[in-house]
Design a protein around this motif. Structure first.
Motif, PDB file in Angstrom:
ATOM      1  N   ASP A  35       0.787  -1.264  -0.110  1.00  0.00           N
ATOM      2  CA  ASP A  35      -0.110   0.152   0.003  1.00  0.00           C
ATOM      3  C   ASP A  35       0.838   1.536   0.030  1.00  0.00           C
ATOM      4  OD1 ASP A  35      -2.372  -1.851   0.002  1.00  0.00           O
ATOM      5  OD2 ASP A  35      -2.828  -1.403   2.093  1.00  0.00           O
ATOM      6  N   THR A  36       1.969   1.353   0.645  1.00  0.00           N
ATOM      7  CA  THR A  36       2.785   2.292   0.961  1.00  0.00           C
ATOM      8  C   THR A  36       3.583   2.455  -0.410  1.00  0.00           C
ATOM      9  OG1 THR A  36       2.984   2.270   3.278  1.00  0.00           O
ATOM     10  CG2 THR A  36       4.752   3.353   2.048  1.00  0.00           C
ATOM     11  N   LEU A  37       3.907   1.410  -1.037  1.00  0.00           N
ATOM     12  CA  LEU A  37       4.736   1.626  -2.384  1.00  0.00           C
ATOM     13  C   LEU A  37       3.667   1.928  -3.471  1.00  0.00           C
ATOM     14  CD1 LEU A  37       7.338   0.205  -2.913  1.00  0.00           C
ATOM     15  CD2 LEU A  37       6.174  -1.620  -4.157  1.00  0.00           C
ATOM     16  N   PHE A  38       2.523   1.922  -3.316  1.00  0.00           N
ATOM     17  CA  PHE A  38       1.517   2.260  -4.192  1.00  0.00           C
ATOM     18  C   PHE A  38       1.409   3.957  -3.974  1.00  0.00           C
ATOM     19  CE2 PHE A  38      -2.535   4.268  -5.380  1.00  0.00           C
ATOM     20  CZ  PHE A  38      -2.518   4.006  -6.904  1.00  0.00           C
ATOM     21  N   ALA A  39       1.138   4.304  -2.817  1.00  0.00           N
ATOM     22  CA  ALA A  39       1.137   5.645  -2.378  1.00  0.00           C
ATOM     23  C   ALA A  39       2.486   6.488  -2.941  1.00  0.00           C
ATOM     24  CB  ALA A  39       1.088   5.966  -0.831  1.00  0.00           C
ATOM     25  N   GLY A  40       3.549   5.655  -2.850  1.00  0.00           N
ATOM     26  CA  GLY A  40       4.948   6.272  -3.436  1.00  0.00           C
ATOM     27  C   GLY A  40       4.883   6.820  -4.876  1.00  0.00           C
ATOM     28  N   ALA A  41       4.293   5.671  -5.565  1.00  0.00           N
ATOM     29  CA  ALA A  41       4.083   5.708  -7.227  1.00  0.00           C
ATOM     30  C   ALA A  41       3.038   6.773  -7.604  1.00  0.00           C
ATOM     31  CB  ALA A  41       3.484   4.266  -7.575  1.00  0.00           C
ATOM     32  N   LEU A  42       2.075   6.911  -6.716  1.00  0.00           N
ATOM     33  CA  LEU A  42       1.121   7.949  -7.162  1.00  0.00           C
ATOM     34  C   LEU A  42       1.495   9.401  -6.590  1.00  0.00           C
ATOM     35  CD1 LEU A  42      -1.618   8.945  -8.271  1.00  0.00           C
ATOM     36  CD2 LEU A  42      -2.747   8.215  -6.017  1.00  0.00           C
ATOM     37  N   ALA A  43       2.140   9.480  -5.579  1.00  0.00           N
ATOM     38  CA  ALA A  43       2.741  10.664  -5.136  1.00  0.00           C
ATOM     39  C   ALA A  43       3.868  11.148  -6.110  1.00  0.00           C
ATOM     40  CB  ALA A  43       3.411  10.550  -3.664  1.00  0.00           C
ATOM     41  N   ALA A  44       4.496  10.276  -6.506  1.00  0.00           N
ATOM     42  CA  ALA A  44       5.675  10.534  -7.604  1.00  0.00           C
ATOM     43  C   ALA A  44       5.147  11.309  -9.127  1.00  0.00           C
ATOM     44  CB  ALA A  44       6.625   9.438  -8.005  1.00  0.00           C
TER      45      ALA A  44
END
Lengths: 238, 238
Positions: free
Chosen positions: A152-161
């Motif tokens: 979930d945090t990985l996806f948050a990072g992908a979206l935030a980027a």
């Protein structure tokens, strides 16, 4: 922009919630499943707190879906595997859904300007909407029973980027972007180390992980209103 | 081995606490300050919940130290900057200390096999003890008012990377090690982006960050017992 790594930290981020767009993230598998179902033609997904509540929708012609601890609950047509939500099964249907983590977070975020279900399957559609809309963004990770989880945090990072214009003073967002930066070349391989991936090797079809990592394979905008998720039509601002 | 990224998640990890060694981490600055004070000859550090409680120790000859929101509380000799805890000031003395985040976590972890204050200043001393002792390890990040912060999780990753023999099924530990892997070449530079580092630029001496990143500059084992931190003598197992 801010990232909430666990539902147990959500209460720290509720100030000005009505001014924020919230993306609820439960990669394995609720929000990936929701994107798949709506992309395959489901009309709406009613989220419920309990399996018993989901069953109340059956008399209204809904398909009933319930997952607890990774397993389909007995007596339900559907569980929480996106691979079950084929267009043959779900096209034109309403679905009542309850899951261990994701549906709870979608309900917790009520009161926000918009509440979306986010996954790798609709990442660019979401990023486009969020950039165009311009409101402050909360990336809300469902985790696993209040614990931090990697996917979930990985996806948050992908979206935030992808949200480069947004201001962030949030260490969790920085950490998420750094993790994504490390994993982007081969996210599925990176997630192979994660606790949830290991749980999948015993509980579920491992192929669910592959399906849940397929970027932009279900480019819908699942918008939550009064407990029900529907596709936001392209070009609207709700 | 497990990593707790915020005090708000601690309750998820209390099973079998008595069998675990807990390292409490508040890099900026409580646990860095505790290591410095004990290394510079302070006899003991009594942690208190409130500034008022810390002042009760004054009549017993203790130096009184209190920090709230990054600032020294009025009427106290010491705040929470490690640079204040010189041997001239603290040698042979007892100190009563209360801080916004770190001392609270040290008290929350009571009941563990051992509770240590951990920082970059004593990282190898800690790693050596933990490997030698062999008990399961909890890395407990104090964060900032229950929020995730970068520097505490980064340290958790640096310490976890040294505990190679320990089993971990914890995504937070994986994330912490990945972050450390990314930051290890220049951690101070990496932390320059963090919210707390930015807070320091206005509130504190920026040089505190440099001091708090000095690896093994205070190689003590600050062991908490009944609310009081003392150096664990080398070679003991408490």
């Amino acid at each position: 922009m801010e990232t909430v790594m666990s539902p147990a930290l959500f209460h720290l981020h509720t100030a000005d919630l009505h001014r924020k767009n919230v993306v609820v993230i439960d990669i394995l598998r609720a929000t990936s499943t929701i994107c798949t179902a709506l992309h395959n033609g489901a009309v709406e997904i009613a989220t419920t707190a309990t399996p018993a509540e989901a069953l109340h929708f059956r008399s209204q012609g809904y398909l009933c879906a319930a997952e607890r601890d990774g397993q389909t609950v007995e007596g339900f047509e559907l569980g929480n595997s996106p691979q079950d939500y084929t267009s043959e099964k779900v096209k034109g249907k309403g679905i009542a859904l309850t899951t261990t983590n994701g549906t709870r977070c979608l309900r917790m975020a009520r009161g926000a300007a918009h509440v979306f279900a986010g996954s790798f399957l609709n990442i660019d559609a979401l990023a486009n909407f969020l950039v165009h809309d311009g409101r402050d963004v909360m990336l809300f990770c469902a985790g696993w029973k209040d614990r931090f989880n990697l996917e979930d945090t990985l996806f948050a990072g992908a979206l935030a980027a992808r949200l480069t214009g947004f201001e962030s003073h949030c260490d969790a967002t920085l950490a998420a972007i750094t993790l994504w930066d490390k994993a982007a070349a081969n996210p599925e391989n990176f997630l192979g180390q994660a606790s949830h991936a290991k749980r999948f090797q015993t509980l579920h079809r491992e192929s669910d992980i592959t399906v849940c990592m397929r970027m932009n394979s279900a480019p819908v905008l699942p918008l939550m209103k009064e407990g029900v998720l529907r596709c936001m039509p392209a070009g609207t601002t709700a």
